[in-house]
Design a protein around this motif. Sequence first.
Motif, short mmCIF file in Angstrom:
data_model
loop_
_atom_site.label_atom_id
_atom_site.label_comp_id
_atom_site.label_asym_id
_atom_site.label_seq_id
_atom_site.Cartn_x
_atom_site.Cartn_y
_atom_site.Cartn_z
N ALA A 5 10.13 2.98 -0.76
CA ALA A 5 10.95 3.65 0.25
C ALA A 5 11.64 2.65 1.17
CB ALA A 5 10.10 4.62 1.06
N LEU A 6 11.04 1.45 1.34
CA LEU A 6 11.61 0.46 2.24
C LEU A 6 12.71 -0.37 1.61
CD1 LEU A 6 8.55 -0.89 4.25
CD2 LEU A 6 10.47 0.43 5.09
N SER A 7 12.96 -0.19 0.32
CA SER A 7 13.97 -1.01 -0.34
C SER A 7 15.36 -0.72 0.19
CB SER A 7 13.93 -0.76 -1.85
OG SER A 7 14.23 0.59 -2.15
N HIS A 8 15.55 0.44 0.83
CA HIS A 8 16.85 0.81 1.37
C HIS A 8 16.99 0.45 2.84
CE1 HIS A 8 17.64 2.98 -2.33
NE2 HIS A 8 16.51 3.66 -2.17
N VAL A 9 15.95 -0.13 3.44
CA VAL A 9 15.97 -0.46 4.87
C VAL A 9 16.10 -1.96 5.03
CG1 VAL A 9 14.73 -0.32 7.06
CG2 VAL A 9 14.50 1.53 5.38
N PRO A 10 17.19 -2.46 5.61
CA PRO A 10 17.32 -3.90 5.81
C PRO A 10 16.28 -4.40 6.80
CG PRO A 10 19.08 -2.75 6.95
CD PRO A 10 18.35 -1.72 6.14
N ARG A 11 15.59 -5.46 6.43
CA ARG A 11 14.57 -6.01 7.30
C ARG A 11 14.93 -7.43 7.70
NH1 ARG A 11 9.09 -4.97 4.13
NH2 ARG A 11 10.46 -5.04 2.32
N ALA A 12 14.85 -7.70 8.97
CA ALA A 12 15.16 -9.04 9.46
C ALA A 12 13.98 -9.96 9.25
CB ALA A 12 15.53 -8.98 10.94
N ASN A 13 14.23 -11.26 9.31
CA ASN A 13 13.13 -12.23 9.23
C ASN A 13 12.15 -11.97 10.37
OD1 ASN A 13 14.30 -13.52 7.05
ND2 ASN A 13 15.44 -14.96 8.34
N GLY A 14 10.88 -12.13 10.07
CA GLY A 14 9.86 -11.88 11.08
C GLY A 14 9.47 -10.43 11.18
N PHE A 15 9.81 -9.62 10.15
CA PHE A 15 9.45 -8.20 10.16
C PHE A 15 7.94 -8.04 10.29
CE2 PHE A 15 8.06 -4.39 7.90
CZ PHE A 15 8.85 -3.42 8.49
N ALA A 16 7.54 -7.09 11.12
CA ALA A 16 6.11 -6.84 11.33
C ALA A 16 5.86 -5.35 11.41
CB ALA A 16 5.63 -7.53 12.62
N ASN A 17 4.64 -4.94 11.08
CA ASN A 17 4.27 -3.53 11.11
C ASN A 17 2.87 -3.38 11.65
OD1 ASN A 17 4.20 -0.73 10.65
ND2 ASN A 17 3.40 -1.00 8.59
N GLY A 18 2.73 -2.61 12.73
CA GLY A 18 1.42 -2.19 13.17
C GLY A 18 0.70 -3.11 14.13
N ARG A 19 -0.56 -2.81 14.29
CA ARG A 19 -1.54 -3.39 15.21
C ARG A 19 -1.07 -3.39 16.66
NH1 ARG A 19 -6.49 -2.63 16.06
NH2 ARG A 19 -7.50 -4.22 17.31
N VAL A 20 0.00 -4.09 16.99
CA VAL A 20 0.56 -3.97 18.33
C VAL A 20 2.02 -3.54 18.20
CG1 VAL A 20 -0.96 -5.67 19.38
CG2 VAL A 20 1.24 -6.42 18.44
N SER A 21 2.56 -3.02 19.27
CA SER A 21 3.93 -2.57 19.27
C SER A 21 4.88 -3.75 19.39
CB SER A 21 4.16 -1.62 20.45
OG SER A 21 4.05 -2.33 21.67
N PHE A 22 6.15 -3.48 19.18
CA PHE A 22 7.17 -4.50 19.40
C PHE A 22 7.15 -4.96 20.85
CE2 PHE A 22 11.51 -5.48 20.85
CZ PHE A 22 11.74 -6.61 20.09
N PRO A 334 -6.30 2.78 13.14
CA PRO A 334 -6.58 1.83 14.23
C PRO A 334 -5.60 0.67 14.27
CG PRO A 334 -8.17 1.56 12.44
CD PRO A 334 -7.38 2.80 12.13
N ASP A 335 -4.88 0.43 13.17
CA ASP A 335 -3.92 -0.67 13.14
C ASP A 335 -2.52 -0.26 13.58
OD1 ASP A 335 -5.78 -2.57 12.29
OD2 ASP A 335 -5.52 -2.03 10.20
N GLY A 336 -2.30 1.05 13.75
CA GLY A 336 -0.99 1.49 14.23
C GLY A 336 0.14 1.23 13.26
N GLY A 337 -0.16 1.21 11.96
CA GLY A 337 0.88 0.99 10.97
C GLY A 337 1.76 2.22 10.79
#
Length: 478
Positions: A5-22, A334-337
Amino acid sequence: MSGSALSHVPRANGFANGRVSFWFRQTGRPGPRPALPGSADYDVCIVGGGYTGLWTAYYLKKARPGLRIAVLEKEFAGFGASGRNGGWLSAELAGSRRRFAATHGRGAVLALQEEMRASIGEVAAVVDKEGLDTEVVRGGIFSVAVGDAQRDRLHAKVAGLREWGFTEQDLRLLSPEERAGRIAVRNASAATWSPHGARIHPARLALELARAVESLGVDLFEGTAVTELRPRTGGAPACARTDRGTVRAEYVIRATEGFTASLRGARRMLLPMNSSMIVTEPLPAAVWEEIGWQERELFSDNAHTYVYGQRTADDRIAIGGRGVPYLFGSRWDPDGGTHPKTVLALWRVLTRYFPAARHAGVVHTWSGILGVPRDWCSSAGVDHRTGLGWAGGYVGHGVTATNLAGRTLRDLVLRESTELTRLPWVDHSARNWEPEPLRWIGAQGVYALYREADRRENAGLARTSALGRLGDLVSARE
């Protein structure tokens, strides 16, 4: 993170998911504070190191500097919804006007609404007075409708608020030229603007509040999991039992919001509803020239599975909405993913509304939970007989409501009769949520109805889908 599903979403370098918020990615995760060293006695013990707990500690300590106050937090201050939200400091009422009016009358509801508005200014005043290193940008709230069905719901909302006495100064419909001049949303059919809203940086506010309460002499213990709250009995004080010892206090305040289900005997009290966010890389000036958003308004739409967002201080778009709304047994990740399908859904909404942003990379995705009572009405209260107090159930409007809760709990603990202690949410109670599997079936079913209703309306249905109305009926949401 993987997933087709993520293949259509452009991701910048340093992409992160979960544990803490942006937001915490920007500020850096705070260094750990010490855990509770063992059993102890205090005047007030507050369970939960989010906005509710921190505001309550702040106002109590300011009012009575001699009070011995402890705040107990399982992770770190601001880890939960306080550090994961969309940064909406708004006057949206955390509850049902009709339900509050049924028990306290129309005037009490209007008083609660006015206090929510005043709380925006109160937060800004504390930020200035205490020199908190954060900002409050009062750009108001821009709510857009896309399509005929959303437009009709938006017009109905305005008409309903007029019946409650809201004027053009509180909320007004924008002309086509005005809405395009504020935020250019593709295929917008209507929009409103309200001055009663401000953008904040969630993590900075949490970090600075924690610093402020510590400087006042409040003991803030992290890495301390509370398992049970016990009332005052047989001459023994109320207490909070933890994995590090027992804290005894004249008053024990529950400020756990979406994590309330982790406490013994409270699993069905508040439903931990999941909400997810994505944030883009900074957008270039040419993109902002096309979109507008110059006043940094808070942004939302009028879909059944509505989205909310902000233009950040460093010119990103942060947008959120419901993904997987609820996990069986009132659990949470618990990881907020964030599930890849949720990321894709949010990305599709973002680029449908703002095509100029379609090439921007997503740098971070995260999720968090909010507490939802069965009647969707927030509450705050103190039982002087048991020594137990609480506040929560903000149904997504907690950034502002927590400040009001902190001031209200201060007055209740100190046994002061004030305008705040007479508000209709004080001592309000709702029945528990249904046992499993009914709770899971209901939550999943409601959001399936909402998603299908939005799909039909986006496909051209010119009226509100009956499925959306059914979802409101089943959930008891108004």
